[in-house]
Structure formats: structure tokens, C-alpha cells
Write a protein that holds these residues in place. Structure first.
Motif, short mmCIF file in Angstrom:
data_model
loop_
_atom_site.label_atom_id
_atom_site.label_comp_id
_atom_site.label_asym_id
_atom_site.label_seq_id
_atom_site.Cartn_x
_atom_site.Cartn_y
_atom_site.Cartn_z
N GLN B 222 0.84 -1.37 -0.04
CA GLN B 222 0.11 0.32 -0.10
C GLN B 222 0.84 1.32 0.00
O GLN B 222 0.71 2.11 0.86
CB GLN B 222 -0.81 -0.08 1.25
CG GLN B 222 -1.79 -1.18 1.16
CD GLN B 222 -2.95 -1.19 2.28
OE1 GLN B 222 -2.33 -1.59 3.59
NE2 GLN B 222 -4.07 -1.30 2.01
N LEU B 223 1.62 1.42 -0.91
CA LEU B 223 2.88 2.38 -0.98
C LEU B 223 2.13 3.59 -2.07
O LEU B 223 2.83 4.50 -1.97
CB LEU B 223 4.16 2.15 -1.56
CG LEU B 223 4.83 1.11 -0.89
CD1 LEU B 223 5.92 0.67 -1.52
CD2 LEU B 223 5.28 1.88 0.58
N GLY B 224 0.96 3.31 -2.32
CA GLY B 224 0.09 4.49 -3.13
C GLY B 224 0.51 4.05 -4.65
O GLY B 224 0.86 2.82 -4.90
N ASP B 225 0.16 4.80 -5.31
CA ASP B 225 -0.04 4.62 -6.93
C ASP B 225 1.26 4.36 -7.51
O ASP B 225 2.36 4.94 -7.04
CB ASP B 225 -0.42 5.53 -7.66
CG ASP B 225 -1.32 5.01 -8.94
OD1 ASP B 225 -1.18 3.87 -9.05
OD2 ASP B 225 -1.78 5.89 -9.79
N PHE B 226 1.52 3.48 -8.41
CA PHE B 226 2.91 3.17 -8.84
C PHE B 226 2.75 2.70 -10.44
O PHE B 226 1.78 2.37 -10.95
CB PHE B 226 3.47 1.84 -8.30
CG PHE B 226 2.81 0.69 -8.31
CD1 PHE B 226 2.99 -0.19 -9.32
CD2 PHE B 226 1.88 0.28 -7.39
CE1 PHE B 226 2.31 -1.61 -9.45
CE2 PHE B 226 1.09 -0.85 -7.45
CZ PHE B 226 1.49 -1.86 -8.34
N LEU B 227 3.73 2.80 -11.29
CA LEU B 227 3.91 2.28 -12.38
C LEU B 227 4.92 1.54 -12.75
O LEU B 227 6.18 1.62 -12.25
CB LEU B 227 3.97 3.79 -13.51
CG LEU B 227 3.94 3.52 -15.08
CD1 LEU B 227 2.25 3.44 -15.46
CD2 LEU B 227 4.42 4.68 -15.58
N ILE B 228 5.01 0.41 -13.58
CA ILE B 228 5.89 -0.45 -14.00
C ILE B 228 6.50 -0.03 -15.32
O ILE B 228 5.50 -0.45 -16.24
CB ILE B 228 5.76 -1.88 -13.74
CG1 ILE B 228 5.04 -2.14 -12.04
CG2 ILE B 228 6.80 -2.93 -13.94
CD1 ILE B 228 4.65 -3.60 -12.01
N LYS B 229 7.62 0.37 -15.64
CA LYS B 229 7.94 0.65 -16.99
C LYS B 229 8.81 -0.59 -17.61
O LYS B 229 9.47 -1.01 -16.68
CB LYS B 229 8.99 1.74 -17.14
CG LYS B 229 8.41 3.10 -16.55
CD LYS B 229 9.27 4.31 -16.80
CE LYS B 229 10.14 4.49 -15.43
NZ LYS B 229 11.05 5.49 -15.88
N VAL B 230 8.26 -1.06 -18.91
CA VAL B 230 9.21 -2.12 -19.43
C VAL B 230 9.60 -1.86 -20.57
O VAL B 230 9.18 -0.90 -21.53
CB VAL B 230 7.83 -3.29 -19.56
CG1 VAL B 230 8.51 -4.62 -20.16
CG2 VAL B 230 7.09 -3.54 -18.48
N ASN B 231 10.95 -2.18 -20.95
CA ASN B 231 11.50 -2.10 -22.38
C ASN B 231 12.38 -3.64 -22.67
O ASN B 231 12.24 -4.53 -21.79
CB ASN B 231 12.37 -1.11 -22.14
CG ASN B 231 12.87 -0.47 -23.86
OD1 ASN B 231 12.23 -1.10 -24.52
ND2 ASN B 231 13.40 0.43 -23.80
N ASP B 232 12.94 -3.63 -23.66
CA ASP B 232 13.56 -4.74 -24.04
C ASP B 232 14.97 -4.33 -24.48
O ASP B 232 15.09 -3.38 -25.60
CB ASP B 232 12.89 -5.63 -25.00
CG ASP B 232 13.79 -7.16 -25.01
OD1 ASP B 232 14.74 -7.11 -25.44
OD2 ASP B 232 12.82 -8.17 -24.88
N ARG B 233 16.20 -4.76 -24.11
CA ARG B 233 17.53 -4.43 -24.56
C ARG B 233 17.58 -4.75 -26.13
O ARG B 233 18.24 -4.22 -26.77
CB ARG B 233 18.46 -5.57 -23.77
CG ARG B 233 19.08 -4.61 -22.74
CD ARG B 233 19.79 -3.33 -22.75
NE ARG B 233 20.03 -2.62 -21.60
CZ ARG B 233 21.03 -2.98 -20.54
NH1 ARG B 233 21.92 -3.86 -21.20
NH2 ARG B 233 21.24 -2.23 -19.71
N ARG B 234 16.91 -5.75 -26.57
CA ARG B 234 16.95 -5.96 -28.04
C ARG B 234 16.15 -4.93 -28.94
O ARG B 234 16.65 -4.51 -29.84
CB ARG B 234 16.30 -7.37 -28.36
CG ARG B 234 17.20 -8.53 -27.78
CD ARG B 234 16.34 -9.89 -27.90
NE ARG B 234 15.15 -9.76 -27.06
CZ ARG B 234 14.13 -10.48 -26.91
NH1 ARG B 234 14.19 -11.91 -27.67
NH2 ARG B 234 13.12 -10.64 -26.14
#
Lengths: 534, 534
Positions: B222-234
Motif C-alpha cells: 500500500q505504497l500508493g499508486d505506481f507504474l512499472i516501466k518495461v522495455n527490452d534490450r533487443r
């Protein structure tokens, strides 16, 4: 009852009551700063039959630092250290849980300190053993070292944070550049589990609690019969004084007495006379005292001893020992306590009560034998250590105990091995499986629902695994249930729940699956009664 | 929806959707080998008003290494380290329990490796950051160093123990001779909480699980709103290739892109052109790509991109990214996932998917502000690292996540402080007390009975404490019950049980006391229903 222990060198059998001879720890206890003696040279004897090659391999293994060295860059852990595989960790977790539960039962709070300390914090606290401290390279900045035990950092912590009153436990790794003996559970990186009571209190109440804690933990762990030996530094010093040892030689004489559990009296005596420069008469007089062990009756007898009763520290020590035994009687644990005048403990900083617990060997107990039974807990009172850190020298009296968790772990590990018990390394309750192809999506959706409902669930990371493979995975890893979701189940809105051991299968409405898994697996949900026993 | 992020240097407000600007981590994440950038020079501006003296004090405090230096031998912990007082530890334990529960829910086993590794094990794995490794002094024997993260030791562990398939977690301290910034939870000794899946599996299934784990833990805490950013090295490498960057400059360009969350595009661009020697045109083309972020729609668009769709690694990366989003949709968590082409992560060893979770600032959320919101979890796929250790170069594909536990702890600590909540540091259920003098024996006997019955009990270490003092101790430490035993109770065979908050008192037959305490305090004993919710 008062018992006279015959001197080991005389070759006579000790009396049946408290047979300690063969059970003496092969090495010192991993107690805060306990002076762990160098490994004795390996006995030769029968070993001569073993080829040199085999011996070399064994020696390398005993040195620790597991791994596959030799070819290319060394693929190994540092000498005297090891990796803990999941089966190790599962067992360790059980062990730590028991110890922590006891510490918490006695109202202790947890603290932690850095594994790194300033070198000057550690120096001058461990006597000769300071050479075993790992120092960090000077990379600019402060000169650092790895902690050698948890007691000196605790004293530094009390002084620095100006704490004069705390009951705390601390479970953490410490580091010693010692000769490892990994088969006996002796490593260069190892855990200590310490419980200490700091503060100015009425005499012997916290001291008695420390002994109660040792008694509880060794009983809870079901390690077999044990004995807790108790002595007091003030009594030992009194003995030295009345035997004619000059005060300047108390500490060094104490460290020689400490060797009584590893060598016969004759050798200890000749070290006293030869190396330490005591007179043969003084050594002989000491010998008469340090073979004594018993209970309240021995305390009473020594309180009447014409010489000892005239010595102030000894009289105080004996008075406190009597009080301690009163409290231990109220705790109902004197049956496993022995007031033992040979107990010295290696460390300089003890100032009062000292104690050490040893496991007693049992008939047909081959397991212990191979591990090397020994000291599994120890501690004592150190009233002067915090004052060494306080800028104004203010003292905070402390008493504490350290559980020899690595040795206990070695014993338990061997027992598990001998019993053939397979330790589960995970707690997974259910495997989510599919019986047909093209159902990865169904598995992902279902497992996600289970995770969100707090169920411990796994699935195979394959798009289309065979059902047999999935069931086999449960057998291999001890997962008790399988949640099978196929096309029919999807249509019917159910999940087929399979019990791995009985192969029983039952359809459960999907929305009730998590509850059903919990009902079947969590003892707490069975009845109020079972809750109470958790 | 496809979103174009305006370049920070342009000074325009980013669109409301994914406002990340102010939320960028002030420092790198404490992830395995994450290249934590050196602290930027302190901004001056308003600070000029502050006197030099105050600034000096503040700087010293920010450097960490708490303590009382100066007089006599330094009474302090090493720079960048700290003691954990009981209130810290109680909060930490809660936090660890949440994280471990999640790891276990996903079927992970625990492992441990030594804090010490051979220097050669660590060298050549962290690029420039190798200079931050703590080396041990050469005291004879092997050359050692303290571990810098848990990932390289994990790879060494897999290769050495010939493990090709494991799902494990590891929670342990790591060491970095970094510039500490203790107010932001950045220390030289700090915990990492890693979960990794090693083995050859079908694409993106373990990767998706890692993201699910981040989502679960951040939700549970319950740390509050969050966002997970994703990418790929390729994908990044593909972008560099189609923008005209020579392959030899991929890694260095990647580390420049990684700075986008700490500096505006203009600065990143000039580093590319000035320091890294890219052409202005290449840099501008990269700039167009790395401002893109979105979801499945962006993936689809890039798969149609005339240049990128011709690049093999980029195409593979985008294909896998699409698969990943499918799985994340089944997990129901795409709402908090952003495919973000600016995410690069500092480390060399990533080979596929990379990700990082950031907390989103909330209105009126002053707490976060003061701590410095930032990256609280991160990880990715590293398929080549184990092969660097295996004598035959055999690869074991791995993907893993590290929870930024120290930063999360800092946030929680500030919240607790702001809320005024008093964290109990012990779990003591009952204080055993006496109302008259000369009853120490009665207290010792009763407390011993309670301990043996598994009750968490304390008493004051005084012979004859005043009842008021005993009750006050309960108030101070949050002990909920008092078991009072006086002369009358002893005669009647009862114990007076007092509820501290209500002052209600009731006599309980002595033999039923433990059960009564349990009944009142342990939720599990109340009803079957409450058991189920535990």
C-alpha cells in the motif's frame, strides 16, 4: 551431592552421575569472542591405513570453501564459507524460528548492527584472537574490519546510542579467519544467535533467565539430553588467589583452566607450571578445586571452605551462585544444571556468572558422534565492556547467551540425512495444470486468481506441458494438490482438484477453489481446537 | 493509446496520462549491479542563504555513518552504515514478511551465499562500478571482496553447483563504496530482496511472473499508486542500429539513454554527441524513439515501423513484448504497465526484457516528497551471466527482480513518523506482577509456567518493584495484560488478570491462565471464521 571428578589423565572412569569426559566440546563454542583454540593436530593411528591421496582430499574438504577449483578462474566460495542450498535453508529457517520464538517469548526486541565496524572498535577486545579478524583493504577513508562477534558491536551500540536498559536479540553472520572444520559445523562465516539483557537490575534475575532460555531452546529442539555447566569468574579468581597465584596471572591461568575440556589435567598442570610459571604447589591446589562439580550442596560446602570463605570475590560469587540456584529451582531446571569449577570460558571480558551447555552422548547415537558433540550454547556476565566504549566510562551491566546455531544445525542436518526425511524447500500448495494443448491462457488466468487470493501456486513455464509431467513435478517437489483446468472445466465453470497422494479428484466451482484449498491444507481452518495448538 | 512524451528540456508540461517527470528516481535502484550514478552536485540556488556551518552539518549527516565522533576513539558506525534500533527492526520485519510471503506464494525456495566472494568472481562484472567494491586486505590466502549484489553470486552459485533450473529468493546485505545519501535510504550496506527464475523455458512466461510479483508486492505494501516501466534490450539495440549507431557504441549509448530519468533530453543528447561521438542526426533519431511510451498499441505500431521491423533483434524483442502484454492482460495488471522506450537500466548484463517500478506522486503527499520518490523495484533478463562462470560456457537463461527494500523502508519509516503510530518492538503478551513485597519467588514460578505454556511473558528484574511501576512498564511498552499474583491470589490458587487499557480485572484459576491469555489475544482462537482470514 558433591562430586569429585577424577583427573582425565589418571585413566579412571568418571562417576556415572555426570560423565562429561568424552562429551567435552572438540572446539570452543562460537560464542562472542570465545577463544576458539586452534584445531588439535589430527590423530594418526588407524588413519595410517588410509592412502595419502584420500587423506589429502579429506583434508581439503574439511578446510571448507566448497567448489570446483583448478580449471580456469576458480569456481568456488572463499575458504571456510559455503553456499546454502534450498534444503539447507528450509532446515535453517525451522531452527531460527524456534530460537526466535523463544527470544520473543522472553520479551526481547530485535536489533541489527553493520557487519562492518571501524577497526578501532574491534581492536583490543579479543586478546590473541584479534589476529583472526578480517580487515578490509584501505581504499581511502576509514579503516574497517568485519565483526568477529555480536557482543562487542552490541556494547558499541549501547554506548553510542546511550542505551542503558534493553533486552535484545540479534541473529547475524560473524567472521573469523580461523581454521575451518566444516564437518563439525565450524566455518569462517557463521551465524550467531545472541540474547542479552543490559541494565542495572537486582542480582541474578536476568542471569537466571538466560539459563532458562538455554534450557527452553535445547528442549524445544529435541537435541537429546544436555547439561548446562555454570561457574563464576569471581569464584575462579578467588580460587586462584587462595591457591597462591599472583593477581597478575589470573587471566592467563584462567585461559589454561579453560583447556580442561580439551586436554587432561596433567597437560593443563604442566602448562600452568611450565608456560605460565605457577608453582607446582599452586597448580596442585588449583587442581583440587577445579575438579569439583555439583549443585547447591557444593556451593554450601565452598561457602564453608576455610580459605575460600575468606576471599571477598569468591564469597560474593558463591553467594550469587546460591541465589542463582534458588531461582533455577523455581524455574524447575536444576536437573540439567551443574555448578562446575572447571568451566572458565576463554574470554577476558566476563566478570561474573559464566555458563556453557553441552549435549550428552546417548547410547547408539552414532549421528552425534560423527558430528562431534560439544558445546551448543554459552555466555555469561560482562559488566565492564560497555564502559570501554562510553566516553565517560559509564558502565552498563550485561549478561547474555549465544546459541551455537551452526553446531546445532550440523547435528540436525546429519539427523535429517540419517532419517531419509525429504525436506520440502518450497511451500507451494497447488500446481495449476492443464490436460490439453492451447490452454496456457487458462492456466495464467487461474493461477493469477489463486495468487490474488493468497494461495501459494505454481505452474510449469511451458506452453503445452504433458499432464504426466505436471503431476510428476508435484511428486518431485511435494506439492500436495493439483488444480486441473481443461476445456470441459472451462465450460462448466469448475476446476478439478486432485490430491496428489490419493489421486482423488473432485470438481470445485471456480469461485470456491481458493477456499477449498485453504480448507484442505491450513490446519487453522479445521477447528477452533487446532487453532489453539498452533 | 500511443503517447509521445515531450522532452523535458522543452519546459512543457507532460500530458496528464503518464506524468513521470517529477517522479523519476533521484538515484539508481539498488538492483543487482544497477549502475548507480554518482550523486549529482548539490543544487545551490536558495541554499546560498543557509550558513556554511549548517550546510556542513547537514552534509555530514547525509553522508551517514551515525555516531558520536570526535572525542577519544571514534564511537560510530562506518560511513554509510547504521545501527537498526528495535523500532526500525519491527518495521523492517513487517516489510520483509510481506515480500517473503509473495516470493513463497510464487513457489520460490530460499538460498544463501557468503557475503565474501573471491575477488576474481566479482571482477569484470560491474563495468565502471567495480571501483565501488569493498576489497578485503590480503592477510595471506585468497584475495576476497564483499559482494556488490546478489545476482553475480547467484550466477556463480548456479555454475558451481551445476544447477540449471531453480526459482529462488535471496534476501541479504550487499556492500558498495558509494556516496551514501542516507535520507533517501541509500547506504553502503543495504539489503537486497531478489527473486529469480533460472532455466530454459517457453518465452515470457517467467518474465511475466516477475512483473506480477512486483505488482503484488507494491499493492500489498500500500505504497500508493505506481507504474512499472518495461522495455527490452533487443528493442533498444534495434533502435540504435536503425538510427545509425555503430554496434560498438550500443552499450555506451545505452548507458547514456539510462540517464533520461535524471536529466533532460537536451543534456542526454549533448552527451551522446559530445562524449559518445554519435552524429547529431543519429542522436535526434534516437530522441524520437526514446520518448515513446504506451501499451499494446505502441508495440503494434513499432512492429509496423518501416525501419525497426527490418531489424532482427528489434523484431524479436517487439514480438516478445507483445507476448508479454498478452500474459500481463491475463494477469489483469496492464493498467500499471507502460512499455517505455526510454528505460535502459544501467547494467551491461541484461539481454532481453528490462523493467523498473516507480511510485507515482500523489496530491498532498508530502511524505513521499521529502523522501524522494523513485524506483522501488527493477530487474530483467540476463541470459549470458551464468555462462561467464561455467567452465564450458554453458548458458542458463535467467530473469529476475529486485525489490528496492531500503527505499521502501525509508518511505514507510517516514509515514509511521508522520502518523505518530507507535511501533511495538516486542510481542510480550503479559507482564507478571506482584502487589506486595517478598513475592519474587512467586513471580519467578508463575512466569516460568507461562513460558513453558508458550506465553510471551516478562517481569521486572527487581526483587520488590512497586505495582505502579509494573503497570507503567506495560503502558510504556504496549503489553496488553498483567498477571498479578499477591498473597491472596496465592492462597486462592488464582491469578488476577488485568487488561491494561480498560483496567478491568478478573480472577482466573491458575491452571487456566495460559489458555485465558491466549483466548484474549490470539485471533486464531476466536472462531473458525477468523482462522480462515489469517
Amino acid at each position: 551431592m558433591l562430586r569429585l571428578r577424577p583427573l582425565a589423565a589418571a585413566g579412571r572412569l568418571p562417576p556415572a552421575g555426570l560423565r562429561l569426559g568424552p562429551l567435552r566440546p572438540a572446539a570452543g563454542l562460537a560464542r562472542p569472542g570465545a577463544a576458539r583454540p586452534p584445531r588439535p593436530a589430527a590423530p594418526v593411528g588407524d588413519r595410517r591405513l588410509v592412502s595419502r591421496q584420500v587423506r589429502a582430499v579429506t583434508a581439503a574438504a574439511a578446510e571448507g570453501g566448497s567448489g570446483d577449483g583448478g580449471r580456469g578462474p576458480a569456481l568456488k566460495t572463499p575458504k571456510g564459507t559455503r553456499d546454502h542450498l534450498p534444503a539447507h535453508m528450509a532446515l535453517r529457517d525451522r531452527l531460527f524460528a524456534t530460537v526466535v520464538a523463544c527470544f520473543k517469548r522472553h520479551g526481547a526486541a530485535a536489533i541489527d548492527t553493520p557487519a562492518l565496524e571501524l577497526r578501532e572498535t574491534l581492536m583490543g577486545k579479543y586478546g590473541d584472537n584479534s589476529k583472526l579478524i578480517y580487515e578490509l583493504q584501505d581504499q581511502g577513508g576509514e579503516l574497517l574490519a568485519l565483526r568477529y562477534d555480536l557482543t562487542v558491536p552490541f556494547a558499541r551500540y549501547l554506548a553510542m546510542n546511550k542505551i542503558t536498559n534493553i533486552k535484545r536479540y540479534h541473529i547475524a553472520k560473524v567472521y573469523r579467519r580461523d581454521n575451518p572444520a566444516t564437518t563439525r559445523g565450524r566455518y569462517r562465516e557463521f551465524y550467531q544467535c545472541d540474547f542479552d539483557i543490559a541494565g542495572q537490575f537486582d542480582p541474578m534475575i536476568p542471569d537466571a533467565e538466560c539459563l532458562k532460555i538455554v534450557h527452553e531452546i535445547l528442549s524445544d529442539l529435541q537435541l537429546g539430553d544436555f547439561l548446562i555447566k555454570v561457574n563464576d569468574r569471581r569464584i575462579l579468581n578467588g580460587v586462584f588467589a587462595v591457591c597462591g597465584v599472583p593477581e597478575s596471572k589470573f587471566i592467563t591461568t584462567c585461559s589454561t583452566v579453560d583447556k580442561l575440556d580439551k586436554m587432561p589435567w596433567e597437560d593443563v598442570r604442566s602448562e600452568m607450571v611450565g608456560e605460565k610459571g605457577l608453582s607446582p604447589e599452586a597448580a596442585d591446589r588449583i587442581g583440587e578445586y577445579v575438579q569439583l562439580h555439583g549443585g547447591l550442596d557444593l556451593i554450601e560446602q565452598l561457602l564453608q571452605d576455610p580459605k575460600l570463605s575468606q576471599n571477598k570475590p569468591a564469597k560474593e560469587g558463591l553467594g550469587d551462585m546460591k541465589l542463582l540456584f534458588e531461582y533455577l529451582t523455581l524455574f524447575g531446571i536444576t536437573g540439567k544444571i551443574s555448578f562446575d569449577l572447571s568451566l572458565a570460558r576463554g574470554l577476558d571480558y566476563y566478570t561474573g556468572v559464566i555458563f556453557e551447555a553441552v549435549l550428552l552422548q546417548q547410547e547408539n547415537d552414532h549421528v552425534e558422534e560423527s558430528v562431534g558433540v560439544g558445546s551448543v550454547a554459552g555466555g555469561g556476565r560482562y559488566d565492564g565492556l560497555v564502559g570501554m566504549f562510553d566516553p565517560k566510562g559509564r558502565k552498563v551491566p550485561c549478561v547474555g547467551v549465544s546459541i551455537g546455531i551452526e553446531r546445532i544445525f550440523s547435528i540436525m542436518e546429519q539427523r535429517v540425512k540419517a532419517s531419509g526425511e525429504k525436506v520440502r524447500t518450497t511451500e507451494t500448495q497447488v500446481l495449476v495444470a492443464t490436460p490439453q494443448k492451447h490452454l496456457l491462457g487458462a492456466r495464467l488466468k487461474l493461477i493469477s486468481e489463486l495468487w490474488d487470493a493468497g494461495i501459494k501456486a505454481e505452474m510449469l513455464y511451458k506452453k503445452d506441458p504433458k499432464l504426466l509431467k505436471q503431476l510428476q513435478y508435484c511428486e518431485d517437489t511435494g506439492i500436495p494438490l493439483v488444480a486441473i483446468i481443461g476445456e470441459q472445466e472451462l465450460t462448466d465453470g469448475v476446476v478439478k482438484l486432485r490430491v496428489v497422494t490419493t489421486r482423488e479428484e473432485v470438481n470445485i466451482p471456480r469461485e470456491k477453489l481458493a477456499d477449498e484449498i485453504r480448507r484442505r491444507l491450513e490446519p487453522c481452518s479445521l477447528s477452533v481446537q487446532s487453532c489453539l495448538t498452533l
